[in-house]
Scaffold this motif. Structure first.
Motif, PDB file in Angstrom:
ATOM      1  N   PRO A  12       0.809  -1.225   0.000  1.00  0.00           N
ATOM      2  CA  PRO A  12       0.000   0.000   0.000  1.00  0.00           C
ATOM      3  C   PRO A  12       0.841   1.274   0.000  1.00  0.00           C
ATOM      4  N   ALA A  13       1.960   1.251   0.706  1.00  0.00           N
ATOM      5  CA  ALA A  13       2.833   2.427   0.762  1.00  0.00           C
ATOM      6  C   ALA A  13       3.722   2.545  -0.468  1.00  0.00           C
ATOM      7  N   ARG A  14       3.636   1.551  -1.377  1.00  0.00           N
ATOM      8  CA  ARG A  14       4.445   1.507  -2.592  1.00  0.00           C
ATOM      9  C   ARG A  14       5.944   1.485  -2.296  1.00  0.00           C
ATOM     10  N   GLN A  15       6.283   0.926  -1.165  1.00  0.00           N
ATOM     11  CA  GLN A  15       7.698   0.766  -0.825  1.00  0.00           C
ATOM     12  C   GLN A  15       7.868  -0.375   0.163  1.00  0.00           C
ATOM     13  N   LEU A  16       8.929  -1.135  -0.005  1.00  0.00           N
ATOM     14  CA  LEU A  16       9.378  -2.097   0.996  1.00  0.00           C
ATOM     15  C   LEU A  16      10.787  -1.696   1.398  1.00  0.00           C
ATOM     16  N   SER A  17      11.014  -1.600   2.694  1.00  0.00           N
ATOM     17  CA  SER A  17      12.322  -1.194   3.185  1.00  0.00           C
ATOM     18  C   SER A  17      12.766  -2.162   4.273  1.00  0.00           C
ATOM     19  N   PHE A  18      13.984  -2.664   4.140  1.00  0.00           N
ATOM     20  CA  PHE A  18      14.529  -3.623   5.099  1.00  0.00           C
ATOM     21  C   PHE A  18      15.839  -3.106   5.671  1.00  0.00           C
TER      22      PHE A  18
END
Length: 213
Positions: free
Chosen positions: A27-33
């Protein structure tokens, strides 16, 4: 120091998705690890999603640094762009700097598979169903991988375990998939299926895992 053949593997399955089927775009249009090595943060792995009608662009950046005090002993950077249209992958390109060793790779559709041009593996047509594996799309587990740094085709065995709590985040639960053979790692997805993280050992035996931020 860090086993790159296990950390980065590729893009997605090539066959078209059924009409109306959706890719797992967050939904946030981002994946951050946050990348953790032996309990300490060593960098980040970020995926930015840019949907545009039937098109989707995914921009990937990985930046890692391992050091001792103020001295950096190892540095790694990876930049990739993955493109989709109408449920089909239409392109992939990546550049990697693995502590001074540079490599590039491109992949374009050719019939029902991918034509690969790798600075390390040369040019070839991938086996039908071969998947470059950028991890965010769980469909990558359905077929062989094209390593996005080396260009190698890998055929790991995949075993599903779960659902279960993530070892480093007990409040989160997901299906764990254990990959063995050409690639040795564990990766987690929730029911959506969004990518939740992974865990593996570096070439020096160090424990490395991804934590969603």
């Amino acid at each position: 120091m860090i086993a790159r053949r296990t950390l980065l593997a590729g893009v997605a399955t090539l066959p078209a998705l059924d009409a109306g089927a959706s890719l797992p775009i967050p939904p946030a249009r981002q994946l951050s690890f946050r990348v953790i090595r032996e309990g300490s943060g060593i960098g980040r792995h970020v995926l930015a999603f840019e949907p545009d009608g039937t098109r989707l662009t995914v921009r990937i950046s990985v930046d890692l640094a391992v050091g001792f005090g103020p001295i950096t002993l190892y540095r790694y950077s990876h930049r990739a762009v993955e493109r989709w249209e109408d449920g089909r992958i239409t392109g992939f390109e990546a550049q990697t700097n693995d502590d001074g060793s540079r490599s590039t790779i491109t992949m374009v559709p050719q019939g029902d598979t991918l034509a690969v041009d790798s600075s390390r593996a040369g040019r070839y047509v991938a086996p039908p169903g071969a998947v470059p594996a950028t991890h965010w799309n769980r469909r990558m587990l359905d077929g062989p991988f094209i390593n996005t740094q080396t260009g190698e085709v890998m055929r790991p065995a995949v075993r599903r375990v779960g659902p279960e709590a993530l070892p480093w985040a007990p409040q989160r639960r997901g299906d764990r998939f254990v990959l063995s053979g050409d690639v040795d790692l564990e990766t987690w997805y929730d029911a959506s299926p969004a990518w939740l993280g992974l865990r593996f050992r570096g070439s020096d035996g160090s424990a490395i895992h991804y934590e969603v931020t």
